[in-house]
Write a protein that holds these residues in place. Structure first.
Motif, PDB file in Angstrom:
ATOM      1  N   CYS A  26      -8.424  -5.386  23.611  1.00  0.00           N
ATOM      2  CA  CYS A  26      -8.752  -3.974  23.445  1.00  0.00           C
ATOM      3  C   CYS A  26      -8.675  -3.680  21.954  1.00  0.00           C
ATOM      4  N   ASN A  27      -9.832  -3.535  21.322  1.00  0.00           N
ATOM      5  CA  ASN A  27      -9.842  -3.454  19.861  1.00  0.00           C
ATOM      6  C   ASN A  27     -10.201  -2.099  19.277  1.00  0.00           C
ATOM      7  N   ALA A  28     -10.360  -1.070  20.097  1.00  0.00           N
ATOM      8  CA  ALA A  28     -10.715   0.228  19.507  1.00  0.00           C
ATOM      9  C   ALA A  28      -9.792   1.327  19.997  1.00  0.00           C
ATOM     10  N   VAL A  29      -9.608   2.324  19.146  1.00  0.00           N
ATOM     11  CA  VAL A  29      -8.892   3.537  19.543  1.00  0.00           C
ATOM     12  C   VAL A  29      -9.926   4.532  20.078  1.00  0.00           C
ATOM     13  N   ILE A  30      -9.460   5.637  20.615  1.00  0.00           N
ATOM     14  CA  ILE A  30     -10.393   6.647  21.142  1.00  0.00           C
ATOM     15  C   ILE A  30     -10.645   7.715  20.075  1.00  0.00           C
ATOM     16  N   TYR A  31     -11.845   7.718  19.536  1.00  0.00           N
ATOM     17  CA  TYR A  31     -12.273   8.831  18.678  1.00  0.00           C
ATOM     18  C   TYR A  31     -13.134   9.756  19.529  1.00  0.00           C
ATOM     19  N   ASN A  32     -13.386  10.950  19.032  1.00  0.00           N
ATOM     20  CA  ASN A  32     -14.337  11.850  19.696  1.00  0.00           C
ATOM     21  C   ASN A  32     -14.074  11.941  21.202  1.00  0.00           C
ATOM     22  N   ALA A  33     -12.805  12.161  21.571  1.00  0.00           N
ATOM     23  CA  ALA A  33     -12.437  12.118  22.994  1.00  0.00           C
ATOM     24  C   ALA A  33     -13.236  13.137  23.805  1.00  0.00           C
ATOM     25  N   TYR A  34     -14.129  12.650  24.633  1.00  0.00           N
ATOM     26  CA  TYR A  34     -14.933  13.544  25.480  1.00  0.00           C
ATOM     27  C   TYR A  34     -15.537  12.715  26.600  1.00  0.00           C
ATOM     28  N   SER A  35     -15.444  13.250  27.821  1.00  0.00           N
ATOM     29  CA  SER A  35     -15.941  12.517  28.981  1.00  0.00           C
ATOM     30  C   SER A  35     -17.079  13.276  29.652  1.00  0.00           C
ATOM     31  N   ALA A  36     -18.235  12.630  29.723  1.00  0.00           N
ATOM     32  CA  ALA A  36     -19.374  13.242  30.419  1.00  0.00           C
ATOM     33  C   ALA A  36     -19.047  13.405  31.901  1.00  0.00           C
ATOM     34  N   TYR A  37     -18.281  12.460  32.426  1.00  0.00           N
ATOM     35  CA  TYR A  37     -17.926  12.494  33.845  1.00  0.00           C
ATOM     36  C   TYR A  37     -17.063  13.718  34.178  1.00  0.00           C
ATOM     37  N   LEU A  38     -16.000  13.926  33.388  1.00  0.00           N
ATOM     38  CA  LEU A  38     -15.116  15.077  33.665  1.00  0.00           C
ATOM     39  C   LEU A  38     -15.911  16.375  33.549  1.00  0.00           C
ATOM     40  N   ASN A  39     -16.799  16.392  32.572  1.00  0.00           N
ATOM     41  CA  ASN A  39     -17.637  17.581  32.379  1.00  0.00           C
ATOM     42  C   ASN A  39     -18.476  17.863  33.631  1.00  0.00           C
ATOM     43  N   LYS A  40     -19.105  16.809  34.137  1.00  0.00           N
ATOM     44  CA  LYS A  40     -19.943  16.946  35.331  1.00  0.00           C
ATOM     45  C   LYS A  40     -19.128  17.446  36.531  1.00  0.00           C
ATOM     46  N   LYS A  41     -17.897  16.968  36.621  1.00  0.00           N
ATOM     47  CA  LYS A  41     -17.049  17.321  37.771  1.00  0.00           C
ATOM     48  C   LYS A  41     -16.334  18.655  37.592  1.00  0.00           C
ATOM     49  N   GLY A  42     -16.506  19.273  36.441  1.00  0.00           N
ATOM     50  CA  GLY A  42     -15.822  20.546  36.190  1.00  0.00           C
ATOM     51  C   GLY A  42     -14.327  20.384  35.968  1.00  0.00           C
ATOM     52  N   ILE A  43     -13.912  19.165  35.604  1.00  0.00           N
ATOM     53  CA  ILE A  43     -12.484  18.917  35.327  1.00  0.00           C
ATOM     54  C   ILE A  43     -12.271  19.115  33.828  1.00  0.00           C
ATOM     55  N   PRO A  44     -11.185  19.799  33.426  1.00  0.00           N
ATOM     56  CA  PRO A  44     -11.003  20.034  31.992  1.00  0.00           C
ATOM     57  C   PRO A  44     -10.963  18.733  31.178  1.00  0.00           C
ATOM     58  N   GLN A  45     -11.539  18.784  29.992  1.00  0.00           N
ATOM     59  CA  GLN A  45     -11.558  17.610  29.108  1.00  0.00           C
ATOM     60  C   GLN A  45     -10.145  17.153  28.762  1.00  0.00           C
ATOM     61  N   SER A  46      -9.210  18.097  28.787  1.00  0.00           N
ATOM     62  CA  SER A  46      -7.846  17.724  28.388  1.00  0.00           C
ATOM     63  C   SER A  46      -7.165  16.823  29.431  1.00  0.00           C
ATOM     64  N   ASN A  47      -7.833  16.541  30.542  1.00  0.00           N
ATOM     65  CA  ASN A  47      -7.302  15.546  31.482  1.00  0.00           C
ATOM     66  C   ASN A  47      -7.625  14.116  31.030  1.00  0.00           C
ATOM     67  N   LEU A  48      -8.509  13.980  30.031  1.00  0.00           N
ATOM     68  CA  LEU A  48      -9.089  12.662  29.756  1.00  0.00           C
ATOM     69  C   LEU A  48      -8.067  11.574  29.408  1.00  0.00           C
ATOM     70  N   TYR A  49      -7.162  11.876  28.451  1.00  0.00           N
ATOM     71  CA  TYR A  49      -6.234  10.816  28.029  1.00  0.00           C
ATOM     72  C   TYR A  49      -5.422  10.270  29.208  1.00  0.00           C
ATOM     73  N   VAL A  50      -4.972  11.193  30.072  1.00  0.00           N
ATOM     74  CA  VAL A  50      -4.160  10.767  31.216  1.00  0.00           C
ATOM     75  C   VAL A  50      -5.038  10.077  32.258  1.00  0.00           C
ATOM     76  N   ASP A  51      -6.190  10.675  32.558  1.00  0.00           N
ATOM     77  CA  ASP A  51      -7.054  10.092  33.584  1.00  0.00           C
ATOM     78  C   ASP A  51      -7.575   8.718  33.166  1.00  0.00           C
ATOM     79  N   TYR A  52      -7.764   8.533  31.857  1.00  0.00           N
ATOM     80  CA  TYR A  52      -8.193   7.219  31.362  1.00  0.00           C
ATOM     81  C   TYR A  52      -7.175   6.151  31.780  1.00  0.00           C
ATOM     82  N   VAL A  53      -5.919   6.415  31.465  1.00  0.00           N
ATOM     83  CA  VAL A  53      -4.875   5.410  31.739  1.00  0.00           C
ATOM     84  C   VAL A  53      -4.713   5.210  33.240  1.00  0.00           C
ATOM     85  N   GLN A  54      -4.753   6.328  33.973  1.00  0.00           N
ATOM     86  CA  GLN A  54      -4.596   6.163  35.419  1.00  0.00           C
ATOM     87  C   GLN A  54      -5.770   5.387  36.008  1.00  0.00           C
TER      88      GLN A  54
END
Ligand code: GLA
Length: 738
Positions: free
Chosen positions: A479-507
């Motif tokens: 795993c060689n990259a960090v997360i820049y520009n944190a934004y998920s098209a999927y969460l957006n489509k589902k109406g889930i707040p973007q601020s769930n991304l960091y946690v949902d990524y790991v889960q």
């Protein structure tokens, strides 16, 4: 009122006061969380709020638990209750909270009152205590969990959050643990780093205010600071005495550890997921389980705490911690991206000749439209490159088998190069801000693992490799990259707040790893993150080992391995012999032998003596690896403070040990180590023969005589390994004799 009457009234009031106190106390819950050498005591107060009232050596008499509180006289300042066992925000508390929420109706206040607790005994050594806290106004509850391994003095602490409100509640902060230590003079060692300089310890005395150790990198979270820490009580940490706590937040992404000295000069520790950009939207009736804070406690210094943690990691955490590991030859530094199947097949012969168990094919084997010939293309396209590997991976697995070596492979499945077919097909699978320029780290971007389709894709990469090559023996997961520009098209489509991304990524990542382990429970996997950006206890549930750093310069490595060893047993860390640095081959092999040994050199170019030495050293390693992997480790001479470093491993019945000694300070030419190295962990009554091993062909040891000593002598006087400028690395085998 007359004097006598007043005295009488006072007495009655005193008596009533005592009664009240007793009645009160008996109504209060007192909850001990005890290991063999430590006790955390919590107690509810008059308002039914749970507080930490004691943290220290176990109190012997249960009936005295309730007397602790009356011996403290903390006037509650305006900041609220400092010793709350889980500090809520928005009501009485004005200090750093453990939890902060916005209720479904937008109200930001939270109160947590004790409701009940229970203790479940899992076996004689293990128990889980859970404490339910409830908000009296909102249908919102928090359960605190404490899992205890008594003998190892290890505690795992986490929190579960749940509500029955009409709509989602926004969790703005949701710590795993909130501890309180009423002691004076706290010393914190945190571990800072950067690429090639991972895990550098920094010890500071904590002063009033908050010292934060955190990460906001998303993936490869441990790169700049790690979630590991050493707390020392009363004085700086030392190896063999003093009270210390070695801990880690077991979470593979953004973490935050707050060490706060309050106005009583006591220490509040709040540890959890970093609330940075992570307000988590929690639906009604769903449970949010925080990651665990895991810590070992010792009243005999960092050495004992580390050994306890090592035992715990091997028995209860890392995959196959009590099993075996594969020694290997890796081609990364031997070829980089420049290879084809013939070159690789030739390396199998080298692996066999050296006597290692496996060959590991690194980066560069995949991608066709965008071949992976350097690090700017191909990530995401996990098909064999037809030019380099025309006969496919299956052919390589078979060829390796013919040579009697196993075959392993490198993947970096969470990542994508913009120059890839994957990116062309699925731009919406990539974490990036749609309206902003992309920002790359090593020319790549991170896939959005909050998206179940991406989870399937990542699982599919591993599954496909094993389905097509059932004899594939090992995976290096990079795993060689960090997360820049944190934004998920999927969460957006589902109406889930973007601020769930960091946690949902790991889960999402954990879900993939769980699926892999359900189907392939035992195959060894190495966790790597451009060197040591990853390696926490939660990840280690799924991996057999991790790669601590791309820095394989052996002098640097002694320090790195030393500092990782506070938290990780040597079986967990992969060490490769490479061409980095100016140290002789023997030095490099000896250093890499303090963990899981591998090679990343062009073995065919070794001269005859080097080759003979390596083969002998690997065969020696095979004879003592069990002690390095499963024995007790003792840090003897600290390279941060001395001209030499010395470390030893002792087997369970104290009949055999291996001691590694290195010169780490070449500034002055020393003729020989002046003092003996005092050994540890042996049986004082047993007699041991001390013999030097890992010698070069035709070189005999300068240690003369038969060198037989009692354990008592070796642990009081010690043994001088005669480290000199000519003998910069000395490995001693200590064997019991009749
Ligand atoms: C990372 C790893 C290295 C190697 C390269 C391949 O940097 O840490 O060991 O696998 O990737 O690109």
């Amino acid at each position: 009122m007359k004097k006598g009457q007043l005295r009488y009234l006072n007495r009655i009031m005193f008596f009533c006061g005592c009664m009240l106190a007793i009645a009160d106390v008996s109504a209060q819950a007192i909850i001990p969380i005890a290991t063999e050498n430590n006790m955390l005591l919590m107690q509810t107060d008059d308002n039914n709020r749970l507080r930490t009232v004691y943290f220290g050596k176990p109190l012997e008499n249960e009936r005295e638990y309730k007397a602790v509180v009356s011996n403290y006289n903390y006037d509650e300042s305006n900041a609220g209750i400092y010793n709350s066992a889980y500090t809520p925000a928005g009501t009485w508390n004005l200090s750093e909270p453990a939890i902060q929420v916005k209720h479904a109706d937008g109200n930001p206040s939270l109160e947590l009152k004790y409701a009940s607790h229970k203790k479940e005994q899992i076996d004689a050594n293990t128990s889980v205590t859970s404490i339910l806290l409830k908000d009296p106004v909102y249908p919102f509850e928090v359960t605190l969990f404490y899992k205890v391994w008594k003998k190892e003095n290890v505690i795992e602490q986490w929190t579960e959050i749940k509500h029955k409100e009409k709509k989602p509640v926004l969790l703005q902060k949701y710590a795993s643990a909130n501890l309180y230590f009423a002691n004076k003079n706290f010393y914190l060692t945190s571990f800072q780093g950067e690429y090639l300089k991972e895990m550098q310890p920094v010890e500071t005395r904590l002063l009033q205010g908050i010292r934060t150790v955190d990460s906001k990198l998303g993936t490869r979270a441990m790169l700049l600071q790690t979630p590991n820490f050493i707390l020392s009580f009363g004085k700086p940490a030392s190896e063999n005495e003093g009270t210390v706590m070695l801990g880690q937040l077991a979470w593979s992404s953004n973490f935050k550890l707050d060490f706060e000295i309050d106005s009583h000069k006591n220490l509040r520790l709040i540890a959890g997921i970093n609330p940075f950009a992570s307000e988590y939207s929690l639906a009604p009736n769903e449970t949010f389980k925080t990651p665990s804070l895991i810590y070992a406690l010792s009243n005999n210094g960092t050495g004992e705490a580390s050994r306890n943690l090592h035992n715990w990691v091997r028995k209860h955490r890392i995959l196959d911690g009590q099993g075996e590991r594969l020694t290997l030859l890796n081609n990364w530094e031997a070829t980089y991206f420049d290879f084809d199947e013939n070159k690789i097949a030739d390396l199998f012969k080298d692996a066999k000749d050296l006597g290692v168990d496996m060959f590991l094919l690194d980066d560069g084997w995949f991608g066709n439209k965008y071949p992976r010939n350097n690090d700017d293309a191909g990530l995401g396209d996990w098909q064999e490159n037809k030019k380099k590997l025309p006969s496919g991976l299956g052919y390589l697995v078979k060829e390796a088998k013919k040579e009697g070596v196993k075959f392993g492979i490198w993947i970096e499945p969470e990542m994508v190069n913009p120059r890839s077919e994957l990116y062309e097909k699925h731009p919406d699978w990539v974490i990036r801000q749609p309206e902003r320029p992309e920002i790359y780290y090593r020319n790549q971007l991170v896939l959005d693992l909050s998206n179940p389709e991406v989870q399937d894709f990542v699982f599919g990469i591993v599954d496909d490799l094993f389905v097509k090559n059932p004899e594939l023996a090992f995976i290096k997961w990079d795993c060689n990259a960090v997360i820049y520009n944190a934004y998920s098209a999927y969460l957006n489509k589902k109406g889930i707040p973007q601020s769930n991304l960091y946690v949902d990524y790991v889960q999402g990542l954990y879900k993939v790893l769980q699926r892999i382990r359900a189907k392939y429970p035992t195959v060894p996997m190495m966790l790597c993150s451009g060197g040591g950006g990853r390696g926490d206890y939660e990840f280690l549930k799924y991996f057999t080992e991790f790669w601590p750093s791309d820095n394989t310069e052996p002098l640097e490595r002694i320090f790195l391995q030393w500092d990782y060893s506070y938290f990780f047993p040597s079986i967990a860390t992969d060490n490769h012999v490479t061409d980095w640095g100016k140290q002789p081959l023997k030095f490099r092999v000896d250093v890499a032998s303090m963990g899981k040994l591998g090679f990343d050199i062009v073995a065919s170019k070794l001269d005859t003596n080097d080759k003979i030495f390596c083969k002998q050293a690997i065969s020696n390693y095979n004879s003592f690896k069990d002690i390095v992997w499963h024995g007790d480790m003792f840090r003897l001479v600290n390279p941060h403070e001395n001209d030499i470093a010395a470390l030893m491993y002792v087997n369970e019945n104290k009949s055999k040990a291996i001691v590694f000694n290195y010169l780490v300070n070449n500034r002055f030419s020393i003729t020989a180590t002046k003092q003996p190295v005092v050994l540890n962990g042996l049986d004082p009554k047993k007699k041991y023969a001390v013999k030097e091993i890992n010698l070069y062909p035709d070189i005999s040891s300068s240690l003369k005589g038969d060198n037989i000593f009692t354990g008592d002598f070796l642990m009081k006087v010690g043994f001088n390994p005669h480290v000199t400028l000519q003998r910069t690395s000395v490995v001693l085998e200590i064997s019991e004799v009749e």
